[in-house]
Design a protein around this motif. Structure first.
Motif, PDB file in Angstrom:
ATOM      1  N   VAL A   1      -5.447 -14.806 -30.790  1.00  0.00           N
ATOM      2  CA  VAL A   1      -6.654 -15.290 -30.121  1.00  0.00           C
ATOM      3  C   VAL A   1      -7.597 -15.931 -31.128  1.00  0.00           C
ATOM      4  O   VAL A   1      -7.767 -15.413 -32.238  1.00  0.00           O
ATOM      5  CB  VAL A   1      -7.381 -14.115 -29.419  1.00  0.00           C
ATOM      6  CG1 VAL A   1      -8.623 -14.578 -28.692  1.00  0.00           C
ATOM      7  CG2 VAL A   1      -6.455 -13.406 -28.450  1.00  0.00           C
ATOM      8  N   CYS A   2      -8.219 -17.053 -30.724  1.00  0.00           N
ATOM      9  CA  CYS A   2      -9.215 -17.689 -31.596  1.00  0.00           C
ATOM     10  C   CYS A   2     -10.493 -16.861 -31.563  1.00  0.00           C
ATOM     11  O   CYS A   2     -11.025 -16.563 -30.497  1.00  0.00           O
ATOM     12  CB  CYS A   2      -9.517 -19.114 -31.139  1.00  0.00           C
ATOM     13  SG  CYS A   2     -10.928 -19.816 -32.014  1.00  0.00           S
ATOM     14  N   GLN A   3     -10.978 -16.488 -32.743  1.00  0.00           N
ATOM     15  CA  GLN A   3     -12.181 -15.662 -32.846  1.00  0.00           C
ATOM     16  C   GLN A   3     -13.422 -16.401 -32.356  1.00  0.00           C
ATOM     17  O   GLN A   3     -14.391 -15.779 -31.953  1.00  0.00           O
ATOM     18  CB  GLN A   3     -12.404 -15.280 -34.312  1.00  0.00           C
ATOM     19  CG  GLN A   3     -11.807 -13.942 -34.678  1.00  0.00           C
ATOM     20  CD  GLN A   3     -12.139 -13.571 -36.105  1.00  0.00           C
ATOM     21  OE1 GLN A   3     -11.982 -14.380 -37.009  1.00  0.00           O
ATOM     22  NE2 GLN A   3     -12.601 -12.358 -36.313  1.00  0.00           N
ATOM     23  N   GLU A   4     -13.383 -17.726 -32.430  1.00  0.00           N
ATOM     24  CA  GLU A   4     -14.564 -18.506 -32.060  1.00  0.00           C
ATOM     25  C   GLU A   4     -14.607 -18.816 -30.574  1.00  0.00           C
ATOM     26  O   GLU A   4     -15.566 -18.497 -29.896  1.00  0.00           O
ATOM     27  CB  GLU A   4     -14.595 -19.833 -32.847  1.00  0.00           C
ATOM     28  CG  GLU A   4     -14.664 -19.668 -34.361  1.00  0.00           C
ATOM     29  CD  GLU A   4     -15.932 -18.937 -34.805  1.00  0.00           C
ATOM     30  OE1 GLU A   4     -16.990 -19.151 -34.180  1.00  0.00           O
ATOM     31  OE2 GLU A   4     -15.852 -18.142 -35.766  1.00  0.00           O
ATOM     32  N   CYS A   5     -13.541 -19.446 -30.043  1.00  0.00           N
ATOM     33  CA  CYS A   5     -13.612 -19.943 -28.665  1.00  0.00           C
ATOM     34  C   CYS A   5     -12.736 -19.150 -27.705  1.00  0.00           C
ATOM     35  O   CYS A   5     -12.743 -19.404 -26.499  1.00  0.00           O
ATOM     36  CB  CYS A   5     -13.258 -21.430 -28.604  1.00  0.00           C
ATOM     37  SG  CYS A   5     -11.494 -21.766 -28.798  1.00  0.00           S
ATOM     38  N   GLY A   6     -11.961 -18.190 -28.202  1.00  0.00           N
ATOM     39  CA  GLY A   6     -11.156 -17.357 -27.305  1.00  0.00           C
ATOM     40  C   GLY A   6      -9.853 -17.985 -26.857  1.00  0.00           C
ATOM     41  O   GLY A   6      -9.149 -17.408 -26.026  1.00  0.00           O
TER      42      GLY A   6
ATOM     43  N   THR B   1      -5.370 -21.820 -37.720  1.00  0.00           N
ATOM     44  CA  THR B   1      -6.659 -22.425 -37.382  1.00  0.00           C
ATOM     45  C   THR B   1      -6.603 -22.972 -35.967  1.00  0.00           C
ATOM     46  O   THR B   1      -5.644 -23.645 -35.598  1.00  0.00           O
ATOM     47  CB  THR B   1      -6.975 -23.581 -38.355  1.00  0.00           C
ATOM     48  OG1 THR B   1      -6.789 -23.105 -39.684  1.00  0.00           O
ATOM     49  CG2 THR B   1      -8.391 -24.050 -38.190  1.00  0.00           C
ATOM     50  N   CYS B   2      -7.628 -22.676 -35.165  1.00  0.00           N
ATOM     51  CA  CYS B   2      -7.635 -23.071 -33.759  1.00  0.00           C
ATOM     52  C   CYS B   2      -7.598 -24.590 -33.607  1.00  0.00           C
ATOM     53  O   CYS B   2      -8.376 -25.304 -34.243  1.00  0.00           O
ATOM     54  CB  CYS B   2      -8.872 -22.512 -33.078  1.00  0.00           C
ATOM     55  SG  CYS B   2      -9.009 -22.987 -31.350  1.00  0.00           S
ATOM     56  N   ALA B   3      -6.695 -25.084 -32.741  1.00  0.00           N
ATOM     57  CA  ALA B   3      -6.575 -26.519 -32.515  1.00  0.00           C
ATOM     58  C   ALA B   3      -7.795 -27.062 -31.768  1.00  0.00           C
ATOM     59  O   ALA B   3      -8.114 -28.240 -31.851  1.00  0.00           O
ATOM     60  CB  ALA B   3      -5.296 -26.811 -31.729  1.00  0.00           C
ATOM     61  N   ASN B   4      -8.495 -26.184 -31.022  1.00  0.00           N
ATOM     62  CA  ASN B   4      -9.666 -26.628 -30.260  1.00  0.00           C
ATOM     63  C   ASN B   4     -10.906 -26.736 -31.135  1.00  0.00           C
ATOM     64  O   ASN B   4     -11.637 -27.705 -31.076  1.00  0.00           O
ATOM     65  CB  ASN B   4     -10.009 -25.632 -29.149  1.00  0.00           C
ATOM     66  CG  ASN B   4      -8.976 -25.623 -28.060  1.00  0.00           C
ATOM     67  OD1 ASN B   4      -8.214 -26.571 -27.892  1.00  0.00           O
ATOM     68  ND2 ASN B   4      -8.932 -24.527 -27.316  1.00  0.00           N
ATOM     69  N   CYS B   5     -11.141 -25.665 -31.918  1.00  0.00           N
ATOM     70  CA  CYS B   5     -12.452 -25.575 -32.564  1.00  0.00           C
ATOM     71  C   CYS B   5     -12.379 -25.326 -34.067  1.00  0.00           C
ATOM     72  O   CYS B   5     -13.405 -25.269 -34.738  1.00  0.00           O
ATOM     73  CB  CYS B   5     -13.282 -24.482 -31.887  1.00  0.00           C
ATOM     74  SG  CYS B   5     -12.772 -22.819 -32.343  1.00  0.00           S
ATOM     75  N   GLY B   6     -11.170 -25.131 -34.599  1.00  0.00           N
ATOM     76  CA  GLY B   6     -11.065 -24.898 -36.039  1.00  0.00           C
ATOM     77  C   GLY B   6     -11.346 -23.460 -36.460  1.00  0.00           C
ATOM     78  O   GLY B   6     -11.323 -23.142 -37.646  1.00  0.00           O
ATOM     79  N   GLY B   7     -11.624 -22.574 -35.474  1.00  0.00           N
ATOM     80  CA  GLY B   7     -11.891 -21.159 -35.780  1.00  0.00           C
ATOM     81  C   GLY B   7     -10.638 -20.435 -36.254  1.00  0.00           C
ATOM     82  O   GLY B   7      -9.521 -20.967 -36.144  1.00  0.00           O
ATOM     83  N   ASP B   8     -10.821 -19.205 -36.770  1.00  0.00           N
ATOM     84  CA  ASP B   8      -9.683 -18.408 -37.212  1.00  0.00           C
ATOM     85  C   ASP B   8      -8.947 -17.818 -36.006  1.00  0.00           C
ATOM     86  O   ASP B   8      -9.573 -17.257 -35.119  1.00  0.00           O
ATOM     87  CB  ASP B   8     -10.159 -17.240 -38.098  1.00  0.00           C
ATOM     88  CG  ASP B   8     -10.492 -17.725 -39.498  1.00  0.00           C
ATOM     89  OD1 ASP B   8     -10.041 -18.836 -39.853  1.00  0.00           O
ATOM     90  OD2 ASP B   8     -11.220 -17.002 -40.210  1.00  0.00           O
TER      91      ASP B   8
HETATM   92 ZN   LIG Z   1     -11.042 -21.926 -31.103  1.00  0.00          ZN
END
Ligand SMILES: [Zn+2]
Length: 219
Positions: free
Chosen positions: A131-136, A150-157
Motif C-alpha cells: 500500500v502507498c503510505q501517501e495516497c493509499g 515508489t508509488c506510480a500515482n504520487c511518488g510516495g513509499d
Molecule cells: Zn501514492
C-alpha cells in the motif's frame, strides 16, 4: 411461484467471496445483501431504526444482533428481494443464525455456501498486498519491484502494512475459522451446508455452486 432463493455465503478474507457474491446475485437476480451496506443504507435513510443504528455507531459500540436482525427483516421485505436474497457477512454467529431462522420461518435459508480455502494459501495471497503510505494506492508485491517501491500515482513509499504481514493475517484467519465453526455445524445439521473448494479458479467455483443449486432444484 418458486420458493425464495435465500443464500448465505461464508468465506474468510481472501477466499474470493466478493467475486462469487456478485456473480451469484446476477445469475439468480437476487440482491446481494451485505451487513455493512444495510447498516449504511439505514443510517442514510434516517428511518427510526436507522437513527438508532447511527447513535450506536457514533458511540463506537457494535450494533446489536437484534438491531441487525430487524434491518435484515426490513431488507427482505423490499420488492427486489421477492425471489430471495444473498446474505454476505450475516449471520456471523450461531445466535444470529438462530435468530435468522426464527425470522424467516419456513421460507428460510436454502443453502449455506462455504468457500473453503486453506489458511496457507490465503495468507500467501493476502500478504502480497502493498500500500502507498501517501495516497493509499494498492499494489501487489510483484508490481512493487517494477516501480522500485515508489508509488506510480504520487511518488510516495509503497509498504506492507502490519495488518498484511503473514503472522497478523494467519491470526485473523484462525480466529475467523474458530468463530465460524459453530455456524457451519448449524447449517450442516440442517442439510444446508455445501463446502466449495475456493482454491479453484473463480469460474470453476461459480460453476460448482451453480451445479449444487441446480441439483437441489433451488433454481
Ligand atoms: Zn501514492
Amino acid at each position: 411461484m418458486a420458493a425464495r432463493l435465500n443464500l448465505v455465503v461464508l468465506g474468510k478474507q481472501g477466499a474470493g467471496k466478493g467475486t462469487q457474491c456478485k456473480r451469484l446475485a446476477e445469475t439468480y437476480a437476487i440482491p446481494h445483501v451485505s451487513t455493512g451496506d444495510i447498516l449504511r443504507a439505514a443510517v442514510k435513510a434516517g428511518s427510526p431504526l436507522g437513527r438508532e443504528v447511527a447513535s450506536v455507531m457514533d458511540s463506537g459500540a457494535l450494533v446489536s444482533d437484534e438491531l441487525v436482525i430487524q434491518l435484515v427483516d426490513e431488507r427482505f421485505k423490499e420488492p427486489d428481494a421477492k425471489n430471495g436474497a444473498l446474505l454476505d457477512g450475516f449471520p456471523r454467529t450461531l445466535a444470529q443464525a438462530e435468530a435468522l431462522e426464527a425470522l424467516l420461518g419456513e421460507d428460510g435459508i436454502k443453502l449455506c455456501i462455504n468457500l473453503d480455502v486453506p489458511i496457507e494459501l490465503v495468507t500467501r495471497r493476502l500478504s502480497a498486498r502493498r500500500v502507498c503510505q501517501e495516497c493509499g494506492a494498492i499494489y501487489s508485491d510483484s508490481d512493487v519491484e517494477a516501480i522500485s517501491g515508489t508509488c506510480a500515482n504520487c511518488g510516495g513509499d509503497v509498504i506492507q502494512r502490519n495488518d498484511d504481514k503473514p503472522d497478523a493475517i494467519r491470526k485473523r484467519l484462525e480466529s475467523y475459522e474458530r468463530d465460524t465453526e459453530p455456524l457451519l455445524a448449524f447449517y450442516e445439521k440442517r442439510g444446508l451446508l455445501v463446502t466449495v473448494d475456493g482454491a479453484e479458479s473463480p469460474d470453476d467455483v461459480t460453476a460448482a455452486i451453480k451445479a449444487v443449486v441446480a441439483q437441489r432444484g433451488l433454481a
